[in-house]
Write a protein that holds these residues in place. Structure first.
Motif, PDB file in Angstrom:
ATOM      1  N   LYS A   7       0.834  -1.218   0.000  1.00 59.95           N
ATOM      2  CA  LYS A   7       0.000   0.000   0.000  1.00 59.95           C
ATOM      3  C   LYS A   7       0.862   1.259   0.000  1.00 59.95           C
ATOM      4  O   LYS A   7       0.677   2.157  -0.829  1.00 59.95           O
ATOM      5  CB  LYS A   7      -0.921   0.008   1.231  1.00 59.95           C
ATOM      6  CG  LYS A   7      -1.871  -1.153   1.345  1.00 59.95           C
ATOM      7  CD  LYS A   7      -2.802  -1.010   2.535  1.00 59.95           C
ATOM      8  CE  LYS A   7      -2.086  -1.001   3.875  1.00 59.95           C
ATOM      9  NZ  LYS A   7      -1.377  -2.276   4.162  1.00 59.95           N
ATOM     10  N   SER A   8       1.790   1.328   0.943  1.00 57.37           N
ATOM     11  CA  SER A   8       2.634   2.514   1.052  1.00 57.37           C
ATOM     12  C   SER A   8       3.580   2.629  -0.139  1.00 57.37           C
ATOM     13  O   SER A   8       3.958   3.740  -0.529  1.00 57.37           O
ATOM     14  CB  SER A   8       3.432   2.484   2.358  1.00 57.37           C
ATOM     15  OG  SER A   8       2.573   2.649   3.474  1.00 57.37           O
ATOM     16  N   THR A   9       3.948   1.506  -0.731  1.00 60.91           N
ATOM     17  CA  THR A   9       4.798   1.534  -1.924  1.00 60.91           C
ATOM     18  C   THR A   9       4.062   2.220  -3.067  1.00 60.91           C
ATOM     19  O   THR A   9       4.638   3.043  -3.787  1.00 60.91           O
ATOM     20  CB  THR A   9       5.207   0.108  -2.332  1.00 60.91           C
ATOM     21  OG1 THR A   9       5.921  -0.508  -1.260  1.00 60.91           O
ATOM     22  CG2 THR A   9       6.099   0.125  -3.563  1.00 60.91           C
ATOM     23  N   VAL A  10       2.775   1.909  -3.239  1.00 55.43           N
ATOM     24  CA  VAL A  10       1.965   2.577  -4.265  1.00 55.43           C
ATOM     25  C   VAL A  10       1.939   4.083  -4.006  1.00 55.43           C
ATOM     26  O   VAL A  10       2.117   4.895  -4.921  1.00 55.43           O
ATOM     27  CB  VAL A  10       0.534   2.014  -4.298  1.00 55.43           C
ATOM     28  CG1 VAL A  10      -0.358   2.838  -5.229  1.00 55.43           C
ATOM     29  CG2 VAL A  10       0.529   0.552  -4.731  1.00 55.43           C
ATOM     30  N   LEU A  11       1.729   4.462  -2.748  1.00 58.45           N
ATOM     31  CA  LEU A  11       1.674   5.880  -2.392  1.00 58.45           C
ATOM     32  C   LEU A  11       3.007   6.567  -2.684  1.00 58.45           C
ATOM     33  O   LEU A  11       3.043   7.674  -3.237  1.00 58.45           O
ATOM     34  CB  LEU A  11       1.308   6.031  -0.914  1.00 58.45           C
ATOM     35  CG  LEU A  11       0.710   7.383  -0.517  1.00 58.45           C
ATOM     36  CD1 LEU A  11      -0.742   7.446  -0.951  1.00 58.45           C
ATOM     37  CD2 LEU A  11       0.796   7.592   0.987  1.00 58.45           C
ATOM     38  N   ASN A  12       4.110   5.912  -2.332  1.00 57.72           N
ATOM     39  CA  ASN A  12       5.434   6.489  -2.560  1.00 57.72           C
ATOM     40  C   ASN A  12       5.764   6.599  -4.045  1.00 57.72           C
ATOM     41  O   ASN A  12       6.504   7.502  -4.456  1.00 57.72           O
ATOM     42  CB  ASN A  12       6.499   5.664  -1.839  1.00 57.72           C
ATOM     43  CG  ASN A  12       6.456   5.833  -0.331  1.00 57.72           C
ATOM     44  OD1 ASN A  12       6.022   6.864   0.166  1.00 57.72           O
ATOM     45  ND2 ASN A  12       6.889   4.828   0.407  1.00 57.72           N
ATOM     46  N   LEU A  13       5.219   5.692  -4.848  1.00 62.59           N
ATOM     47  CA  LEU A  13       5.410   5.780  -6.299  1.00 62.59           C
ATOM     48  C   LEU A  13       4.683   6.998  -6.865  1.00 62.59           C
ATOM     49  O   LEU A  13       5.221   7.732  -7.690  1.00 62.59           O
ATOM     50  CB  LEU A  13       4.909   4.503  -6.970  1.00 62.59           C
ATOM     51  CG  LEU A  13       5.803   3.271  -6.821  1.00 62.59           C
ATOM     52  CD1 LEU A  13       5.036   2.002  -7.206  1.00 62.59           C
ATOM     53  CD2 LEU A  13       7.060   3.403  -7.672  1.00 62.59           C
ATOM     54  N   ILE A  14       3.444   7.224  -6.396  1.00 58.26           N
ATOM     55  CA  ILE A  14       2.690   8.401  -6.851  1.00 58.26           C
ATOM     56  C   ILE A  14       3.379   9.690  -6.375  1.00 58.26           C
ATOM     57  O   ILE A  14       3.420  10.692  -7.089  1.00 58.26           O
ATOM     58  CB  ILE A  14       1.238   8.350  -6.357  1.00 58.26           C
ATOM     59  CG1 ILE A  14       0.516   7.120  -6.930  1.00 58.26           C
ATOM     60  CG2 ILE A  14       0.477   9.614  -6.750  1.00 58.26           C
ATOM     61  CD1 ILE A  14      -0.877   6.890  -6.358  1.00 58.26           C
ATOM     62  N   ALA A  15       3.944   9.646  -5.169  1.00 56.59           N
ATOM     63  CA  ALA A  15       4.648  10.817  -4.623  1.00 56.59           C
ATOM     64  C   ALA A  15       5.943  11.097  -5.368  1.00 56.59           C
ATOM     65  O   ALA A  15       6.478  12.213  -5.287  1.00 56.59           O
ATOM     66  CB  ALA A  15       4.935  10.599  -3.140  1.00 56.59           C
ATOM     67  N   GLY A  16       6.455  10.101  -6.087  1.00 56.10           N
ATOM     68  CA  GLY A  16       7.734  10.256  -6.770  1.00 56.10           C
ATOM     69  C   GLY A  16       8.920   9.959  -5.886  1.00 56.10           C
ATOM     70  O   GLY A  16      10.072  10.196  -6.274  1.00 56.10           O
ATOM     71  N   LEU A  17       8.654   9.413  -4.691  1.00 56.94           N
ATOM     72  CA  LEU A  17       9.740   9.045  -3.784  1.00 56.94           C
ATOM     73  C   LEU A  17      10.399   7.739  -4.213  1.00 56.94           C
ATOM     74  O   LEU A  17      11.532   7.447  -3.821  1.00 56.94           O
ATOM     75  CB  LEU A  17       9.201   8.904  -2.355  1.00 56.94           C
ATOM     76  CG  LEU A  17       8.581  10.171  -1.764  1.00 56.94           C
ATOM     77  CD1 LEU A  17       7.941   9.874  -0.412  1.00 56.94           C
ATOM     78  CD2 LEU A  17       9.636  11.267  -1.630  1.00 56.94           C
TER      79      LEU A  17
END
Length: 267
Positions: free
Chosen positions: A52-62
């Motif tokens: 879940k957090s990996t998806v979020l970090n991908l959208i964030a560009g992190l």
């Protein structure tokens, strides 16, 4: 450049994510395809370790995907940017600065060409939006955990992001504070109108806040298992929804998915 499609404001296309570890390659995500509409509130839910957090970090560009493409407003995401603001579970406020100064610091970095008066006006507006004008001169150690998290949300919104990314923003709070902040967030999102993606473990939170709930399969190689449409009218009243048949049906659908995934994981 092609104009952004409002129905595909954030796009994840055939996204895979692998990490290299001492034990070899770990495939965290596989075949993630998701279109998020402009102004939509999306929750991502699933068991621990499902990415879940990996998806979020991908959208964030992190993070950058191992394979696939991610777009925001028609542009490929190549790294962090002010059009995507993140609110973490830990408020991450600087303890030596006041609430106002913590928000002002972010505003100053994003709107570098504006005057001090304009920057201060933006900061005041963001703090007022989260209902903390009375505490703007206090430092983080002088306010409650819930208020700190509201400052974190104000700091993110002050950047006027196109997309607000929330990583379990209320996970560390007690039940009553969490419920109050969920209600506040619904009001804030209605006023700001920005697109939101939230990671959560809380089924009730996901159904209450979201337009759609994205349910992840278990990792490794996690993917999107189901997407649940939440067609409950807004504004939403927590107490009224407790007796609402459709709300309880939607809640049951998420619980069913999570229970079935847990059973497969345990088998």
């Amino acid at each position: 450049m092609e104009k952004a499609n409002a129905d595909k404001y954030v796009q994840l296309e055939h996204v895979n994510m692998s990490f290299h570890t001492k034990k070899g390659t770990f495939n965290a995500l596989k075949g993630i395809n998701l279109n998020i509409k402009e102004g939509e509130f999306i929750s991502i839910i699933g068991h621990s370790g499902c990415g879940k957090s990996t998806v979020l970090n991908l959208i964030a560009g992190l993070l950058q995907p191992s394979e696939g493409l991610i777009f925001c407003a028609g542009r490929e995401i190549a790294g962090p940017g002010p059009e995507r603001a993140v609110v973490f579970q830990n408020h991450s406020l600087l303890p030596w600065l006041t609430c106002f100064e913590n928000v002002y610091l972010a505003v100053e970095r994003v709107f570098e060409t504006e005057t001090k008066a304009q920057l201060e006006a933006r900061t005041h507006a963001a703090i007022e939006l989260v209902g903390l004008s009375h505490s703007s001169d206090k430092r983080p150690n002088e306010i409650s955990g819930g208020m700190k998290q509201r400052v974190g949300i104000a700091r993110a919104l002050a950047m006027e992001p196109k997309v607000l990314l929330l990583d379990e923003p209320f996970g560390a709070l007690d039940a009553l504070t969490r419920a109050n902040l969920q209600d506040e967030l619904m009001k804030i999102m209605a006023k700001s109108g920005c697109t939101a993606v939230m990671v959560t473990h809380d089924v009730d939170e996901a159904v209450l806040l979201s337009d759609r709930v994205v349910m992840m399969t278990n990792g490794p190689s996690a993917t999107i298992g189901e997407i649940l449409e939440v067609n409950l009218p807004r504004p939403r009243a927590r107490l009224a929804l407790a007796e609402d048949k459709e709300y309880n049906h939607l809640r049951s659908e998420v619980l069913r998915f999570l229970y079935e995934r847990h059973a497969k994981k345990s088998a």
